[in-house]
Design an enzyme around this catalytic site. Structure first.
Site, short mmCIF file in Angstrom:
data_model
loop_
_atom_site.label_atom_id
_atom_site.label_comp_id
_atom_site.label_asym_id
_atom_site.label_seq_id
_atom_site.Cartn_x
_atom_site.Cartn_y
_atom_site.Cartn_z
N ASN A 178 -36.48 81.13 17.85
CA ASN A 178 -37.68 81.78 17.30
C ASN A 178 -37.48 83.28 17.08
O ASN A 178 -36.40 83.76 17.83
CB ASN A 178 -38.73 81.70 18.50
N HIS A 212 -31.31 82.92 15.39
CA HIS A 212 -31.80 83.06 13.94
C HIS A 212 -32.34 84.37 13.71
O HIS A 212 -33.26 84.70 12.83
CB HIS A 212 -33.08 82.26 13.82
N GLY A 261 -39.65 72.52 23.07
CA GLY A 261 -40.47 72.74 21.66
C GLY A 261 -39.86 72.84 20.58
O GLY A 261 -40.11 73.73 19.66
N THR A 262 -38.55 71.90 20.38
CA THR A 262 -37.81 72.04 18.95
C THR A 262 -38.12 70.47 18.19
O THR A 262 -38.36 69.49 18.99
CB THR A 262 -36.49 72.15 19.47
N GLU A 266 -44.43 66.33 21.44
CA GLU A 266 -44.14 64.92 21.04
C GLU A 266 -42.75 64.55 20.92
O GLU A 266 -41.70 65.68 20.89
CB GLU A 266 -44.84 64.58 19.52
N ALA A 324 -46.43 72.81 25.74
CA ALA A 324 -45.32 73.73 26.36
C ALA A 324 -46.09 74.51 27.51
O ALA A 324 -45.44 74.70 28.76
CB ALA A 324 -44.74 74.40 25.44
#
Length: 233
Positions: A92, A109, A175-176, A203, A219
């Site tokens: 993020n 990133h 969360g990826t 998921e 999350a």
């Protein structure tokens, strides 16, 4: 089972989605109604720099209005309490981990609240618009761009990430999507080096089969529960 000492945590868009920050890709390969190749590649920037700068100016302004959620706060709690090595590697470009209080954070990133000078390679903290080509605080050239790793560019500090993975007893992905490399390959790297692997996600992801365990849910629920379990309540 050997005691855990060193932990590497990878976080993606899913951890910030509950703070109101949009995930990167949606149906059709669009990001906020823009084609990804138009706003997140060096070629797009060369083709239409004004479009790209306006896009990131809006994102930069929006992120400053968001707040950390319980998942960010739980990881900050873990960061403060964990006596072994811990590295939060985030895909993020927001600063919600830091605003929650985490300090052992690596932005592979880049960051929306940094700029990068193409003339002198300075990376100043930056919270204002770039569309008007402000001068670089270091060299004075009007050569600032978002300090964000675009498709086709190399993520930051890969040597440091791989060094942490080599020493990790536990690798956790939160969360990826499991679709964006090189981050999507970290779980296999960690497994091959003998680390335990855990996925916390809304998921099942494209990489779920590589994890020893997957726990599904928001999350803001699954991350605090796991941190409390790890820290003993």
């Amino acid at each position: 089972m050997a005691p855990l000492r060193n932990i590497v945590i990878l976080t993606g868009a899913g951890i910030s989605a509950e703070s109101g920050i949009d995930t990167f890709r949606s149906a059709g390969g669009l990001w906020e109604q823009h084609k990804v190749e138009d706003v997140a590649t060096p070629e797009g920037f060369a083709r239409d720099p004004d479009l790209v700068l306006r896009f990131y100016d809006m994102r930069r302004a929006a992120i400053q209005t968001k707040t950390p959620n319980p998942a960010h706060e739980a990881l900050a709690k873990l960061d403060g309490a964990w006596g072994g090595e811990l590295l939060i590697v985030t895909q993020n470009v927001d600063d919600l981990h830091e605003r929650a209080g985490a300090t052992r954070v690596l932005h592979m990133h880049g960051e929306h609240l940094n700029a990068w000078c193409a003339a002198c390679d300075a990376r100043p903290r930056w919270t204002e618009p770039l569309i008007h080509r402000p001068p670089c605080p270091a060299c004075g050239e009007p050569a600032l761009r978002p300090d964000v790793v675009w498709f086709g560019e190399v993520p930051y500090e890969m040597d440091r990430i791989h060094a942490a993975l080599r020493e990790a007893d536990l690798f956790v992905s939160i969360g990826t999507s499991g679709a964006v490399y090189p981050a999507a390959g970290f779980v296999r790297n960690a497994r091959s080096l003998g680390a335990q692997t855990l996925e916390l996600n809304l998921e099942a992801s494209q990489g779920s089969r590589w994890f020893d365990e997957t726990r599904l849910g928001p999350a803001s629920e699954v991350v605090p529960a796991w941190v409390d379990e790890l820290l003993g309540g």
